[in-house]
Write an enzyme that holds these catalytic residues in place. Structure first.
Site, PDB file in Angstrom:
ATOM      1  N   CYS A 184       1.895  10.459   3.084  1.00  0.00           N
ATOM      2  CA  CYS A 184       2.236   9.064   2.867  1.00  0.00           C
ATOM      3  C   CYS A 184       2.253   8.730   1.369  1.00  0.00           C
ATOM      4  CB  CYS A 184       1.271   8.176   3.650  1.00  0.00           C
ATOM      5  SG  CYS A 184       1.869   6.498   3.931  1.00  0.00           S
ATOM      6  N   HIS A 185       1.364   7.853   0.895  1.00  0.00           N
ATOM      7  CA  HIS A 185       1.390   7.447  -0.501  1.00  0.00           C
ATOM      8  C   HIS A 185       0.915   8.542  -1.453  1.00  0.00           C
ATOM      9  CE1 HIS A 185       1.937   3.523   1.363  1.00  0.00           C
ATOM     10  NE2 HIS A 185       2.431   3.131   0.209  1.00  0.00           N
TER      11      HIS A 185
END
Length: 205
Positions: free
Chosen positions: A118-119
Site C-alpha cells: 500500500c503506502h
C-alpha cells in the site's frame, strides 16, 4: 531453504500490513528482521489501524505496539535477500531518512525482491527508484506519487519493469501477491515478468 528478509518499519505503520507479513513469512521458514531508525531490538513502534467505513478515505485508529527484533544500527542491507516495506504512516517520514533510502536503493540496484505494501510505495518514490521504470497496474494505492517519481504505468512486460511486488491491504488470509509459501523467491516479479494485467487487477481487489 529459508531466506533472510529485512522489514523496515516506522511509527504508525499500518497494523495488519506490519504484523501479518512479519508472522507469515516466518511461518513458512524465512528469517525476518523488523527494524526502525533510532530503535534497537526489543523497542516497539506504535501501529495504526486503517479501515474503510463509508467515508471518502480510510479512518485511522491506534493499533498495537509492535516489537522490533533487530537493531537498525546493526543492519547491513547487503546481508539480506529481500525487503518488506509495510504501509501506513511510517513511509511518509522514512522516505526522508538518508540511511533508509540508501537501503531501499541497494535492493533495487542488486535486483533483490521488494514487497511494498500500500503506502509503502511512497518510500520507493522517495528513494527515486521508480524513475524510468514501468510499473504494473497493481500499484494502485498511491499512483500519483509513483507517476510524479518518474514511473510509467503499463500492463505489458518490458525489460524495465518493476521488480517490486505491491499490494493494497486486503481482507482474508492473503498477504502479498505471490506470497503463498514461496514469496519472495517465486518465478513471478522479475524485471522481465511482472504480474499480468489480469492477475494484478484481481489481486488488487
Amino acid at each position: 531453504m529459508g531466506k533472510k528478509i529485512l522489514m523496515i518499519c516506522g511509527d504508525f505503520c499500518e497494523d495488519y500490513e506490519t504484523m501479518v507479513p512479519f508472522q507469515a513469512l516466518q511461518a513458512v521458514g524465512h528469517t525476518v528482521h523488523a527494524v526502525c531508525p533510532d530503535k534497537k531490538a526489543g523497542d516497539v513502534i506504535a501501529t495504526a489501524i486503517h479501515d474503510f467505513e463509508g467515508h471518502q478515505t480510510y479512518s485511522e485508529k491506534r493499533g498495537h505496539n509492535f516489537a522490533l527484533n533487530a537493531s537498525f544500527a546493526d543492519v547491513r542491507a547487503a546481508d539480506y535477500d529481500a525487503l518488506v516495506i509495510p504501509g501506513g504512516r511510517g513511509p511518509e517520514y522514512l522516505r526522508m531518512n538518508d540511511v533508509v533510502v540508501a537501503m531501499v536503493r541497494h535492493f533495487f540496484d542488486t535486483d533483490k525482491p521488494v514487497a511494498a505494501i500500500c503506502h509503502g510505495a511512497q518510500l520507493l518514490a522517495g528513494a527515486r527508484v521508480l524513475e524510468g521504470v514501468y510499473v504494473p497496474p497493481i500499484l494502485l494505492a498511491v499512483p500519483r506519487s509513483n507517476w510524479l517519481a518518474g514511473a510509467t504505468p503499463t500492463s505489458r512486460s518490458t525489460p524495465r519493469s518493476l521488480t517490486a511486488i505491491s499490494s493494497r491491504r486486503r481482507r482474508g488470509p492473503h498477504i502479498l501477491p505471490g506470497s503463498r509459501s514461496s514469496w519472495p523467491f517465486s518465478a513471478r516479479g522479475s524485471r522481465t515478468d511482472p504480474l499480468s494485467p489480469a492477475t494484478a487487477q484481481a489481486e488488487s481487489r
